[in-house]
Design a protein around this motif. Structure first.
Motif, PDB file in Angstrom:
ATOM      1  N   LYS A  41       0.972  -1.502   0.142  1.00 25.63           N
ATOM      2  CA  LYS A  41       0.092  -0.012   0.117  1.00 25.63           C
ATOM      3  C   LYS A  41       0.708   1.110   0.130  1.00 25.63           C
ATOM      4  N   PHE A  43       3.739   1.766  -1.431  1.00 22.45           N
ATOM      5  CA  PHE A  43       4.833   1.703  -2.618  1.00 22.45           C
ATOM      6  C   PHE A  43       3.651   2.287  -3.768  1.00 22.45           C
ATOM      7  N   LYS A  44       1.920   1.750  -3.116  1.00 19.72           N
ATOM      8  CA  LYS A  44       0.881   2.063  -4.298  1.00 19.72           C
ATOM      9  C   LYS A  44       0.632   3.843  -4.230  1.00 19.72           C
ATOM     10  N   ASP A  45       0.857   4.440  -2.383  1.00 15.25           N
ATOM     11  CA  ASP A  45       0.801   5.785  -2.516  1.00 15.25           C
ATOM     12  C   ASP A  45       2.113   6.527  -2.665  1.00 15.25           C
ATOM     13  N   GLY A  46       2.595   5.412  -2.960  1.00 13.07           N
ATOM     14  CA  GLY A  46       3.972   7.013  -3.545  1.00 13.07           C
ATOM     15  C   GLY A  46       4.543   7.144  -1.947  1.00 13.07           C
ATOM     16  N   LYS A  47       5.173   5.963  -1.213  1.00 14.62           N
ATOM     17  CA  LYS A  47       5.548   6.532  -0.005  1.00 14.62           C
ATOM     18  C   LYS A  47       6.506   5.503   0.124  1.00 14.62           C
ATOM     19  N   ASN A  48       7.344   5.838   0.878  1.00 12.40           N
ATOM     20  CA  ASN A  48       8.965   5.100   1.499  1.00 12.40           C
ATOM     21  C   ASN A  48       8.305   3.866   2.596  1.00 12.40           C
TER      22      ASN A  48
END
Length: 325
Positions: A41, A43-48
């Motif tokens: 989730k 990665f999908k949200d563009g977070k580390n």
């Protein structure tokens, strides 16, 4: 007798070291699906994912999915614990649970409904006295799913903690040090400290550890006085299950599709919610159950020695060769 009966199993100190290691590995294996879901989730949200702290991770997924995956690790841990006691210690499930010949399920159910009704009543009373502190959070479909998950997995979570601390470690430490007060103190302290990653600690500060350690001490005293874990199993299950279904908050470990959501500032009531249960409610409960079940010999049961019963050499050899007892 509850601790001393562990002498009739394979109770070498190194077995408990290996056993704890296997159980911890089981818990970590059970955490893999939760960690994987959070990472996907993120990665999908563009977070580390590495930037997410513990409290964020515990509420990052959809509440029902989050609760299921969180509780899954405890279920796997419980399976690992039961396998360890059966095959590494040759200990029966009953011996791990109680000193009685059979597990007293009436005790489990009695305290489950006793504390479930009281704790729910206190929450509802507070809701009607201070409705501004709550928000109606009820949604039928998510709540039904929550009920299914909670009714199945919350008792597994609480049973794992009870069998780990009031069962396996209480008996293991007791047969090594041969007294009762040391396993009571150690298991209560470790039980409390393992909650240090909970978001409640971040919100309320380290003072809440008084509640966690005090709860561990309360459950440990109940186990030693009653010579079995039945009451602690029922109390812990009721405490977590009714809470998960009835009320949630943004700063608690269990963030669920519950009926109510607590919107109050916890720092304003922290002292009462920490100290009242530990120093008033829990002692009253111990007094009530001491009358119901006629507990006597408090000094001996809480501070006495754990004496090894005499076993014939042939009996010890039989245990060593794997006879189920």
């Amino acid at each position: 007798m509850y601790i001393a009966q562990a002498f009739n199993t394979l109770h070498d100190w190194w077995r408990y070291i290996i056993g704890v290691f296997i159980i911890v590995v089981g818990v970590f294996i059970g955490q893999v699906p939760f960690t994987a879901a959070v990472m996907i989730k993120a990665f999908k949200d563009g977070k580390n994912p590495s930037e997410l702290n513990q409290s964020v991770m515990m509420s990052y997924l959809e509440p029902n999915l989050n609760l299921f995956l969180m509780l899954l690790s405890f279920a796997v841990g419980l399976v690992a614990l039961l396998l360890v006691t059966k095959y590494l210690h040759k200990q029966s499930f009953t011996q791990l649970t109680t000193s009685r010949k059979q597990i007293d399920w009436k005790r489990v159910l009695f305290i489950f409904f006793f504390w479930g009704i009281i704790s729910s009543g206190l929450v509802l009373a507070d809701y009607y006295m201070t409705p501004e502190n709550y928000k109606l959070n009820f949604q039928l479909k998510p709540f039904i799913i929550l009920c299914v998950i909670a009714i199945i997995f919350v008792p597994l979570q609480t049973s794992f903690e009870e069998y780990m601390f009031r069962g396996y470690l209480m008996q293991g430490i007791g047969v090594v040090v041969k007294n009762k007060w040391m396993p009571l103190i150690i298991t209560s302290a470790v039980f409390g400290l393992l909650h240090i990653a909970n978001p409640e600690v971040e919100k309320l500060g380290p003072m809440i550890m008084v509640y966690y350690i005090g709860t561990g001490l309360f459950l440990g005293i109940m186990t030693l006085m009653d010579e079995g874990m039945e009451l602690s199993l029922g109390f812990h299950a009721a405490n977590n299950l009714f809470t998960a279904l009835l009320v949630t908050a943004d700063w608690t470990a269990f963030q669920t599709h519950s009926i109510l959501k607590d919107m109050s500032d916890p720092s304003e009531t922290a002292l009462s919610e920490i100290f009242v249960p530990v120093f008033i409610v829990f002692p009253i409960i111990l007094f009530i159950f001491s009358r119901i079940y006629k507990w006597t010999g408090w000094k001996e049961k809480l501070f006495g020695k754990v004496e090894e019963p005499a076993l014939l050499t042939s009996e010890i050899n039989t245990i060593g060769h794997g006879t189920d007892i």
